[in-house]
Scaffold this active site. Structure first.
Site, PDB file in Angstrom:
ATOM      1  CD1 TRP A 106      -2.146  -2.184   1.886  1.00 49.01           C
ATOM      2  CD2 TRP A 106      -2.949  -1.316  -0.005  1.00 49.01           C
ATOM      3  NE1 TRP A 106      -3.144  -3.001   1.431  1.00 49.01           N
ATOM      4  CE2 TRP A 106      -3.658  -2.507   0.281  1.00 49.01           C
ATOM      5  CE3 TRP A 106      -3.284  -0.600  -1.163  1.00 49.01           C
ATOM      6  CZ2 TRP A 106      -4.677  -2.996  -0.547  1.00 49.01           C
ATOM      7  CZ3 TRP A 106      -4.304  -1.089  -1.987  1.00 49.01           C
ATOM      8  CH2 TRP A 106      -4.984  -2.268  -1.682  1.00 49.01           C
ATOM      9  CG  ASP A 176      -3.447   3.803   4.083  1.00 50.27           C
ATOM     10  OD1 ASP A 176      -4.524   3.626   4.688  1.00 50.27           O
ATOM     11  OD2 ASP A 176      -3.108   3.153   3.064  1.00 50.27           O
ATOM     12  CE  LYS A 200      -8.597  -3.413   3.957  1.00 51.23           C
ATOM     13  NZ  LYS A 200      -7.885  -2.509   3.052  1.00 51.23           N
TER      14      LYS A 200
HETATM   15  C1  LIG Z   1      -7.289  -2.027   1.964  1.00 48.05           C
HETATM   16  C2  LIG Z   1      -6.263  -0.993   2.044  1.00 48.05           C
HETATM   17  C3  LIG Z   1      -6.167   0.032   1.090  1.00 48.05           C
HETATM   18  C4  LIG Z   1      -7.045   0.106  -0.134  1.00 48.05           C
HETATM   19  O1  LIG Z   1      -8.297   0.508   0.191  1.00 48.05           O
HETATM   20  P1  LIG Z   1      -9.421   0.765  -0.932  1.00 48.05           P
HETATM   21  O2  LIG Z   1     -10.510   1.343  -0.093  1.00 48.05           O
HETATM   22  O3  LIG Z   1      -9.735  -0.564  -1.534  1.00 48.05           O
HETATM   23  O4  LIG Z   1      -8.881   1.705  -1.924  1.00 48.05           O
HETATM   24  C5  LIG Z   1      -5.191   0.993   1.274  1.00 48.05           C
HETATM   25  N1  LIG Z   1      -4.360   0.967   2.321  1.00 48.05           N
HETATM   26  C6  LIG Z   1      -4.426  -0.006   3.251  1.00 48.05           C
HETATM   27  C7  LIG Z   1      -3.477   0.004   4.408  1.00 48.05           C
HETATM   28  C8  LIG Z   1      -5.377  -1.014   3.139  1.00 48.05           C
HETATM   29  O5  LIG Z   1      -5.443  -1.981   4.058  1.00 48.05           O
END
Ligand SMILES: *Cc1c(COP(=O)(O)O)cnc(C)c1O
Length: 365
Positions: A106, A176, A200
């Protein structure tokens, strides 16, 4: 009355488990929300009834994280992935660089998007050790003049997590937090911006949360399209266009559920216990199972491991499916096994998995 199958243990990485109580409440309210005779999905996003849902979710977020008036909370769409572009578009200037700390896929994706907007560099990386660890950061690994430093707090795919965050002094720190937001108490004041896709730990996919400090917003690029400018969302309370109303309603209900669990300290304690059942099964296996992450970088949200050899690993994953364990395959890019133990995954599921791991080892070694 629930018709949820009690024999399914959901370890999906995202979208992932939601609290049963929340799903049941949503089911109950689905066709007649608060006596309106309509579903939340059918309400105007300009109605008072929806506005209360919307503002309720924002104020719960602020309360749970103790967010001060220095920050704005907004709901966006396009997932965490659109934030990878919006962040440099809004905050990267011609005179400055953006520093990215590389801890997994990511971070790589976030870094890749910066090339459309300006200059960025790697502050540090753990790629050489297959992203098994979180790198050490000191003040001289980044520039005082950077537009911002970006990091991924929990590495969903590799199963590592920052145990404490680096001090970037005057340089804005952007995180993030998609896969560990609201999994424990944090001091929001350390960050200039936190963002997360909801799917999540917060609700269904389709909503993205961003918490942005006002001084960072003031510096944002003004010469960009409305829908890609954070200021638009701030000015219109995330109601410039139609927001994902049902997702925001669900997010609000998940936050209420967190409150009912005793808040973030209680959730953090539960998350530690849940992860320990599974890490103990790995650590006490005499090498039958091996964890991917270095011990001091282990994630409490995504537990990544391998089984002794590939044949046994296939057998393990197949038997797990038969026993009702869902989502234990590692991410397609790294293989192996991964158990995602987000907030809504019950303790029983983690205990059941650790028991299954021990039994499987006994039968196969
Ligand atoms: C799942 C995830 C993403 C991507 O998220 P989307 O909503 O599918 O764009 C980005 N960063 C992390 C750390 C993730 O776990």
């Amino acid at each position: 009355m629930t018709n949820r199958n009690q024999n399914v243990y959901n370890f999906n990485a995202g979208p992932s488990a939601l609290p049963t109580a929340v799903l049941e409440k949503a089911q109950q309210e689905l066709t007649n929300f608060q006596g309106t005779g309509m579903s939340v999905m059918e309400l105007s996003h300009r109605s008072k009834t929806y506005e209360d849902v919307h503002n309720g979710a924002i104020s719960r977020l602020k309360k749970l994280y103790n967010i001060s008036d220095e920050y704005e909370v907004v709901f966006l769409q396009g997932g965490a992935s659109l934030q990878f572009s919006m962040i440099p578009m809004n905050f990267l200037t011609e005179e400055q660089k953006a520093g990215y700390i590389m801890t997994g896929s990511w971070s790589e994706k976030a870094f890749t998007e910066t090339k459309f907007f300006g200059e960025a560099y790697h502050v540090a990386s753990s790629k050489e050790d297959q992203y098994r660890s979180i790198p050490e950061i000191s003040a001289n690994t980044f520039n005082d003049n950077d537009a911002y430093i970006h990091l991924t707090s929990n590495n969903t795919i590799y199963g590592t997590q920052w145990q404490s965050f680096p001090d970037t002094a005057e340089v804005p720190l952007i995180v993030d937090m998609s896969s560990d937001i609201m999994s424990k108490p944090i001091d929001v004041n350390k960050f200039a911006m936190i963002y997360a896709g909801a799917q999540k730990n917060l609700g269904p996919s389709g909503v993205t949360v961003a918490i942005i400090r006002k001084d960072l917003l003031e510096k944002a690029n003004k010469n960009i399209p409305s829908m890609l400018s954070y200021q638009t969302y701030v000015d219109k309370n995330s109601l410039y266009n139609t927001p994902p109303t049902f997702g925001i309603y669900m997010l609000g209900e998940v936050l209420k559920w967190i409150e009912l669990q005793g808040g973030l300290s209680a959730i953090a304690k539960l998350n530690e216990e849940k992860a320990s059942y599974i890490y103990d099964a790995i650590d006490n296996s005499d090498g039958f199972y091996t964890g991917h992450a270095e011990k001091n970088s282990r994630s409490l949200m995504n537990i990544t491991f391998r089984v002794q050899n590939e044949e046994l690993e296939k057998k393990f994953l197949a038997e797990a499916v038969d026993k009702g364990f869902v989502g234990l395959n590692g991410h397609r890019s790294v293989g192996g096994c991964r158990a995602s133990t987000y907030n809504a995954v019950p303790q029983e599921a983690c205990l059941a998995l650790s028991e299954f791991m021990k039994e499987f080892q006994q039968k196969n070694s």
